[in-house]
Design a protein around this motif. Sequence first.
Motif, PDB file in Angstrom:
ATOM      1  N   LYS A   1       0.812  -1.214   0.000  1.00 45.34           N
ATOM      2  CA  LYS A   1       0.000   0.000   0.000  1.00 45.34           C
ATOM      3  C   LYS A   1       0.851   1.271   0.000  1.00 45.34           C
ATOM      4  N   LYS A   2       1.971   1.235  -0.755  1.00 45.98           N
ATOM      5  CA  LYS A   2       2.836   2.399  -0.892  1.00 45.98           C
ATOM      6  C   LYS A   2       3.521   2.314  -2.260  1.00 45.98           C
ATOM      7  N   TRP A   3       3.553   3.430  -3.001  1.00 47.89           N
ATOM      8  CA  TRP A   3       4.255   3.442  -4.275  1.00 47.89           C
ATOM      9  C   TRP A   3       5.754   3.414  -4.039  1.00 47.89           C
ATOM     10  N   VAL A   4       6.442   2.542  -4.790  1.00 40.66           N
ATOM     11  CA  VAL A   4       7.894   2.389  -4.696  1.00 40.66           C
ATOM     12  C   VAL A   4       8.454   2.347  -6.116  1.00 40.66           C
ATOM     13  N   HIS A   5       9.567   3.036  -6.334  1.00 42.54           N
ATOM     14  CA  HIS A   5      10.220   3.042  -7.645  1.00 42.54           C
ATOM     15  C   HIS A   5      11.387   2.055  -7.619  1.00 42.54           C
ATOM     16  N   ILE A   6      11.379   1.084  -8.551  1.00 43.85           N
ATOM     17  CA  ILE A   6      12.425   0.060  -8.634  1.00 43.85           C
ATOM     18  C   ILE A   6      13.147   0.201  -9.970  1.00 43.85           C
ATOM     19  N   VAL A   7      14.469   0.140  -9.929  1.00 43.90           N
ATOM     20  CA  VAL A   7      15.284   0.185 -11.144  1.00 43.90           C
ATOM     21  C   VAL A   7      16.295  -0.948 -11.088  1.00 43.90           C
ATOM     22  N   LEU A   8      16.482  -1.614 -12.219  1.00 39.62           N
ATOM     23  CA  LEU A   8      17.532  -2.625 -12.382  1.00 39.62           C
ATOM     24  C   LEU A   8      18.391  -2.176 -13.566  1.00 39.62           C
ATOM     25  N   VAL A   9      19.707  -2.146 -13.368  1.00 35.56           N
ATOM     26  CA  VAL A   9      20.645  -1.774 -14.433  1.00 35.56           C
ATOM     27  C   VAL A   9      21.675  -2.886 -14.571  1.00 35.56           C
ATOM     28  N   TYR A  10      21.811  -3.400 -15.792  1.00 32.77           N
ATOM     29  CA  TYR A  10      22.846  -4.399 -16.100  1.00 32.77           C
ATOM     30  C   TYR A  10      23.750  -3.810 -17.176  1.00 32.77           C
ATOM     31  N   ASP A  11      25.037  -3.654 -16.853  1.00 33.19           N
ATOM     32  CA  ASP A  11      25.981  -3.037 -17.782  1.00 33.19           C
ATOM     33  C   ASP A  11      26.881  -4.040 -18.497  1.00 33.19           C
ATOM     34  N   GLY A  12      26.578  -5.334 -18.353  1.00 32.71           N
ATOM     35  CA  GLY A  12      27.412  -6.366 -18.958  1.00 32.71           C
ATOM     36  C   GLY A  12      28.436  -6.937 -17.990  1.00 32.71           C
ATOM     37  N   HIS A  13      28.647  -6.245 -16.858  1.00 37.07           N
ATOM     38  CA  HIS A  13      29.601  -6.700 -15.847  1.00 37.07           C
ATOM     39  C   HIS A  13      29.003  -6.737 -14.444  1.00 37.07           C
ATOM     40  N   LEU A  14      28.092  -5.813 -14.175  1.00 34.28           N
ATOM     41  CA  LEU A  14      27.464  -5.714 -12.859  1.00 34.28           C
ATOM     42  C   LEU A  14      25.960  -5.521 -13.020  1.00 34.28           C
ATOM     43  N   VAL A  15      25.205  -6.030 -12.054  1.00 32.36           N
ATOM     44  CA  VAL A  15      23.771  -5.768 -11.961  1.00 32.36           C
ATOM     45  C   VAL A  15      23.558  -4.931 -10.709  1.00 32.36           C
ATOM     46  N   HIS A  16      22.925  -3.775 -10.878  1.00 34.18           N
ATOM     47  CA  HIS A  16      22.592  -2.904  -9.759  1.00 34.18           C
ATOM     48  C   HIS A  16      21.080  -2.843  -9.636  1.00 34.18           C
ATOM     49  N   THR A  17      20.568  -2.910  -8.412  1.00 30.95           N
ATOM     50  CA  THR A  17      19.154  -2.640  -8.183  1.00 30.95           C
ATOM     51  C   THR A  17      19.051  -1.415  -7.273  1.00 30.95           C
ATOM     52  N   TYR A  18      18.008  -0.628  -7.515  1.00 31.71           N
ATOM     53  CA  TYR A  18      17.754   0.593  -6.752  1.00 31.71           C
ATOM     54  C   TYR A  18      16.305   0.581  -6.304  1.00 31.71           C
ATOM     55  N   VAL A  19      16.063   1.065  -5.090  1.00 32.54           N
ATOM     56  CA  VAL A  19      14.712   1.214  -4.571  1.00 32.54           C
ATOM     57  C   VAL A  19      14.567   2.663  -4.118  1.00 32.54           C
ATOM     58  N   ASP A  20      13.625   3.355  -4.726  1.00 33.12           N
ATOM     59  CA  ASP A  20      13.396   4.775  -4.433  1.00 33.12           C
ATOM     60  C   ASP A  20      14.687   5.589  -4.480  1.00 33.12           C
ATOM     61  N   GLY A  21      15.503   5.327  -5.492  1.00 31.26           N
ATOM     62  CA  GLY A  21      16.717   6.096  -5.719  1.00 31.26           C
ATOM     63  C   GLY A  21      17.928   5.666  -4.912  1.00 31.26           C
ATOM     64  N   GLN A  22      17.748   4.752  -3.980  1.00 27.25           N
ATOM     65  CA  GLN A  22      18.858   4.271  -3.159  1.00 27.25           C
ATOM     66  C   GLN A  22      19.344   2.936  -3.701  1.00 27.25           C
ATOM     67  N   ARG A  23      20.671   2.791  -3.840  1.00 23.80           N
ATOM     68  CA  ARG A  23      21.190   1.510  -4.322  1.00 23.80           C
ATOM     69  C   ARG A  23      20.814   0.428  -3.324  1.00 23.80           C
ATOM     70  N   ASP A  24      20.185  -0.607  -3.837  1.00 25.16           N
ATOM     71  CA  ASP A  24      19.742  -1.728  -3.012  1.00 25.16           C
ATOM     72  C   ASP A  24      20.839  -2.781  -2.940  1.00 25.16           C
ATOM     73  N   LYS A  25      21.336  -3.197  -4.095  1.00 23.56           N
ATOM     74  CA  LYS A  25      22.420  -4.183  -4.112  1.00 23.56           C
ATOM     75  C   LYS A  25      23.109  -4.166  -5.463  1.00 23.56           C
TER      76      LYS A  25
END
Length: 168
Positions: free
Chosen positions: A91-115
Amino acid sequence: GIDDYLEAPDTEALRTNSTLTLSVCVYREPDESLKQGFFECVLSKSDVLGEDYRLEISANHTVGAILRHRHKDGQQIRVPADPARHNLDVKKWVHIVLVYDGHLVHTYVDGQRDKTVMAAGGIGITDAPLNIGRCGNGSWHYGFTGRLDDVLIWNRALTEVEHMRQRI
């Protein structure tokens, strides 16, 4: 609802094999039927051979992802859902981003790096449709309970500055 999803036909723009950015806003509804060890699928492009990318939310309310392709060593790049990381409230909007650059996968939740997970290799190219709100190939699926908005997919790795602009 649990059975609502969008299936978009395959296009060349959805076929990426080296870099990828996924961005989506999620609003999760409570799902008491989701059992530990299972997940809700936010979006997926997969076929029966296991070539795909997908973004998921685990039963413990954390972000996970899989990027994989079929080749001689059966490589699978898994970004495991980590209960020690960001816990996605219902019951809360959350922004999720996944970026894969060919070497690393980054996940972000509400603009903060998650892992960040070390990874190398290509992503499977498939002519399967893109599923938003579920994943599966017709014989199985994991749905998503809630609402999705601003689903964006790039066949390149956005920089932190670029994907932060998507939140404005």
